[in-house]
Design an enzyme around this catalytic site. Structure first.
Site, short mmCIF file in Angstrom:
data_model
loop_
_atom_site.label_atom_id
_atom_site.label_comp_id
_atom_site.label_asym_id
_atom_site.label_seq_id
_atom_site.Cartn_x
_atom_site.Cartn_y
_atom_site.Cartn_z
N HIS A 86 84.19 29.12 33.90
CA HIS A 86 83.65 27.81 33.53
C HIS A 86 82.32 27.97 32.82
O HIS A 86 81.26 27.75 33.38
CB HIS A 86 83.54 26.92 34.78
N HIS A 90 84.77 28.35 27.47
CA HIS A 90 85.83 27.45 27.96
C HIS A 90 85.65 26.06 27.37
O HIS A 90 86.62 25.42 26.93
CB HIS A 90 85.82 27.40 29.49
N HIS A 126 82.68 18.51 29.16
CA HIS A 126 83.44 18.20 30.37
C HIS A 126 83.19 19.10 31.57
O HIS A 126 83.53 18.71 32.70
CB HIS A 126 84.95 18.17 30.06
N ASP A 127 82.59 20.28 31.38
CA ASP A 127 82.29 21.19 32.51
C ASP A 127 80.82 21.62 32.53
O ASP A 127 80.48 22.63 33.16
CB ASP A 127 83.16 22.44 32.45
N ASP A 246 92.55 21.28 29.01
CA ASP A 246 91.90 21.99 30.13
C ASP A 246 92.89 22.92 30.82
O ASP A 246 92.50 23.89 31.48
CB ASP A 246 91.37 20.94 31.12
N ASN A 249 95.44 27.30 28.89
CA ASN A 249 95.35 28.76 28.80
C ASN A 249 96.72 29.46 28.71
O ASN A 249 96.92 30.32 27.86
CB ASN A 249 94.61 29.35 30.01
N GLN A 297 100.07 33.25 38.79
CA GLN A 297 100.26 32.66 37.47
C GLN A 297 101.66 32.06 37.33
O GLN A 297 101.83 30.99 36.75
CB GLN A 297 100.01 33.69 36.37
N PHE A 300 101.38 28.86 39.10
CA PHE A 300 100.50 27.94 38.35
C PHE A 300 101.27 27.35 37.18
O PHE A 300 101.23 26.14 36.93
CB PHE A 300 99.27 28.70 37.86
C1 LIG Z 1 100.88 26.20 43.07
C2 LIG Z 1 100.60 27.64 43.47
C3 LIG Z 1 101.88 28.42 43.70
C4 LIG Z 1 99.85 28.29 42.36
C5 LIG Z 1 98.51 27.66 42.16
O1 LIG Z 1 98.00 27.62 41.07
N1 LIG Z 1 97.85 27.14 43.24
C6 LIG Z 1 96.50 26.63 43.08
C7 LIG Z 1 96.59 25.25 42.50
O2 LIG Z 1 97.64 24.75 42.28
N2 LIG Z 1 95.41 24.64 42.21
C8 LIG Z 1 95.41 23.52 41.28
C9 LIG Z 1 94.60 23.91 40.06
C10 LIG Z 1 93.18 24.31 40.50
N3 LIG Z 1 92.41 24.68 39.32
N4 LIG Z 1 92.85 25.76 38.64
C11 LIG Z 1 92.45 26.00 37.41
C12 LIG Z 1 93.00 27.19 36.74
C13 LIG Z 1 92.71 27.48 35.41
C14 LIG Z 1 93.30 28.62 34.81
C15 LIG Z 1 94.16 29.43 35.54
O3 LIG Z 1 94.78 30.58 35.09
C16 LIG Z 1 94.86 30.96 33.72
F1 LIG Z 1 95.48 30.01 33.01
F2 LIG Z 1 93.63 31.23 33.26
C17 LIG Z 1 94.44 29.13 36.87
O4 LIG Z 1 95.31 29.97 37.51
C18 LIG Z 1 95.63 29.71 38.88
F3 LIG Z 1 96.64 30.52 39.23
F4 LIG Z 1 94.53 30.00 39.59
C19 LIG Z 1 93.86 28.01 37.49
C20 LIG Z 1 91.50 25.06 36.72
C21 LIG Z 1 92.30 23.97 36.02
C22 LIG Z 1 91.51 22.75 35.72
C23 LIG Z 1 90.34 22.45 36.28
C24 LIG Z 1 89.62 23.40 37.16
C25 LIG Z 1 90.53 24.49 37.77
C26 LIG Z 1 91.31 23.95 38.93
O5 LIG Z 1 90.96 22.94 39.53
C27 LIG Z 1 93.21 25.46 41.50
C28 LIG Z 1 94.10 25.10 42.68
C29 LIG Z 1 98.41 27.08 44.50
O6 LIG Z 1 97.78 26.57 45.39
C30 LIG Z 1 99.79 27.65 44.71
MG LIG Z 2 86.22 20.76 35.21
ZN LIG Z 3 87.47 22.70 32.21
#
Ligand SMILES: CC1(C)CC(=O)N(CC(=O)N2CCC(N3N=C(c4ccc(OC(F)F)c(OC(F)F)c4)[C@H]4CC=CC[C@H]4C3=O)CC2)C(=O)C1
Ligand SMILES: [Mg+2]
Ligand SMILES: [Zn+2]
Length: 366
Positions: A86, A90, A126-127, A246, A249, A297, A300
């Site tokens: 962040h 970004h 935004h961040d 946002d 990625n 990932q 995600f």
């Molecule tokens: C569902 C599961 C099996 C997998 C999983 O993800 N989580 C965590 C989860 O669901 N969350 C919701 C998103 C939150 N979060 N996560 C961000 C983020 C950005 C880039 C990432 O990787 C790559 F693209 F660079 C990334 O990868 C992740 F794998 F970490 C996460 C940001 C998005 C927007 C605003 C602020 C950041 C934000 O709030 C984190 C928690 C699970 O719980 C299980």
């Molecule tokens: Mg943010």
């Molecule tokens: Zn952001």
């Protein structure tokens, strides 16, 4: 002498390369903003924002002096912290992705100049001043910010408040030429777009987009999906556009995506380290001792990114297809790594490191 000449030639070439990269932000998805960061003395946001706002003629339309915009965006960039993820790169990434998607044909003649200005301004700020920890962490540690914002979208409230406070810094008021009505509408839009980047609103975005796509399917007569007269619908679309940016990625070229993944995981791991030292429960994905980056990932993409982008691409067809194709190919690559990662745990490392995942110089976490 020769050394001096060589140094100047190198400097000139770097500036020419920087200018070409910045020019490509007009119409390219997946510009290497890490390169822009390196060539711009770590000021990618100021360079790209100034270029895009001029390219869109926003400064002229609202009679904003270039120097005022430069001072404002520089002050904002300086307030981004050097977190692994962040940070100002970004912010530049989200700004450029938002700019790119505002050019989608489905949005032609839909948004006013003020709406475009508000959306890009929101993306850039935004961040700002993100502390590198999540809302939940700020709440769990009874931080001043959580107390100030009563646990509700704590980070996002902070980002937008600080952005508007920065306008009152000497020579930074980029809104001084807006009339009262414009200023009121601009402020309403920026607040709602930045607050909508809180992941707790993610499901609502998907619901609104599904409704909009459904209505379009039913009223097949309506040529354009979006009614330019419906300010509420347009604001919801701008919120989703910046939220999608946002979460963009995994839809970027693999070498960029992998750098963002390294960065977010390092930022989460540092939070996990803090949670351990405070005897707090370690948040999901934040334990550097046992994490499977590829599995995270996959999750995600499958549970967070794809559900949103799938509906977004239906709303914005056909311009989103090339970007969705990148998501698909990145997911295939990640899945192949999960298998290899499992092999590694079995000990028989087959050693054929896919060259893609070696992005040359190890990106130094700033
Ligand atoms: C569902 C599961 C099996 C997998 C999983 O993800 N989580 C965590 C989860 O669901 N969350 C919701 C998103 C939150 N979060 N996560 C961000 C983020 C950005 C880039 C990432 O990787 C790559 F693209 F660079 C990334 O990868 C992740 F794998 F970490 C996460 C940001 C998005 C927007 C605003 C602020 C950041 C934000 O709030 C984190 C928690 C699970 O719980 C299980
Ligand atoms: Mg943010
Ligand atoms: Zn952001």
């Amino acid at each position: 002498n020769d050394v001096e000449r060589l140094r100047l030639t190198r400097k000139l070439n770097m500036n020419i390369f920087l200018a070409q990269l910045i020019e490509s932000t007009n119409d390219t998805w997946g510009v290497d903003l890490f390169e822009v960061d390196a060539l711009s003395n770590h000021r990618p946001l100021t360079h790209v924002a100034l270029h895009l706002f001029k390219q869109r003629n926003i400064l002229k339309q609202f009679q904003i002096r270039e120097l005022t915009f430069f001072k404002f965006i520089s002050a904002i960039e300086a307030k981004y912290r050097n977190n692994p993820y962040h940070n100002n790169i970004h912010a530049t990434d989200v700004l450029q992705a938002s700019h790119h998607m505002l050019n989608f044909s489905v949005f032609k003649n839909v948004f006013t100049e003020l709406e475009v200005f508000a959306a890009l301004f929101a993306a850039a700020v935004h961040d700002v001043d993100h502390p590198g920890v999540t809302n939940q962490y700020l709440i769990n540690t009874n931080s001043d910010l959580a107390i100030l914002y009563n646990d509700e979208s704590v980070l996002e409230n902070h980002h937008v408040t600080l952005a508007f406070q920065t306008l009152s810094t000497e020579g930074c008021d980029v809104l001084s030429t807006l009339n009262r009505k414009q200023h009121q509408m601009f402020r309403k839009m920026v607040i709602s777009v930045v607050l909508a980047t809180d992941m707790s609103k993610h499901i609502q975005h998907i619901g609104h987009l599904k409704t909009m796509v459904e209505i379009r399917r039913l009223s097949s007569s309506a040529s354009s999906i979006i009614d330019p007269e419906n300010a509420e619908d347009k604001l919801q679309i701008l919120q989703s556009l910046v939220h999608c940016s946002d979460l963009s990625n995994p839809l970027k070229p693999l070498n960029l995506y992998l750098q963002w993944t390294d960065r977010i995981m390092e930022e989460f791991f540092r939070q996990g380290d803090l949670e351990k030292s405070l005897n707090l429960e370690v948040s999901p994905l934040c334990d550097r001792e046992n994490s499977n980056i590829c599995k995270s990932q996959m999750g995600f993409i499958d549970y967070v990114v794809h559900p949103l982008w799938e509906i977004w691409s239906r709303l914005t067809q056909p311009d989103c297809q090339p970007i969705m194709d990148i998501l698909e190919s990145n997911r295939v690559w990640i899945a192949s790594q999960v298998l290899t990662e499992d092999d590694k745990h079995d000990g028989d490392d087959d050693g054929d490191d896919d060259k893609d995942d070696d992005d040359g110089d190890d990106d130094v976490i700033r």
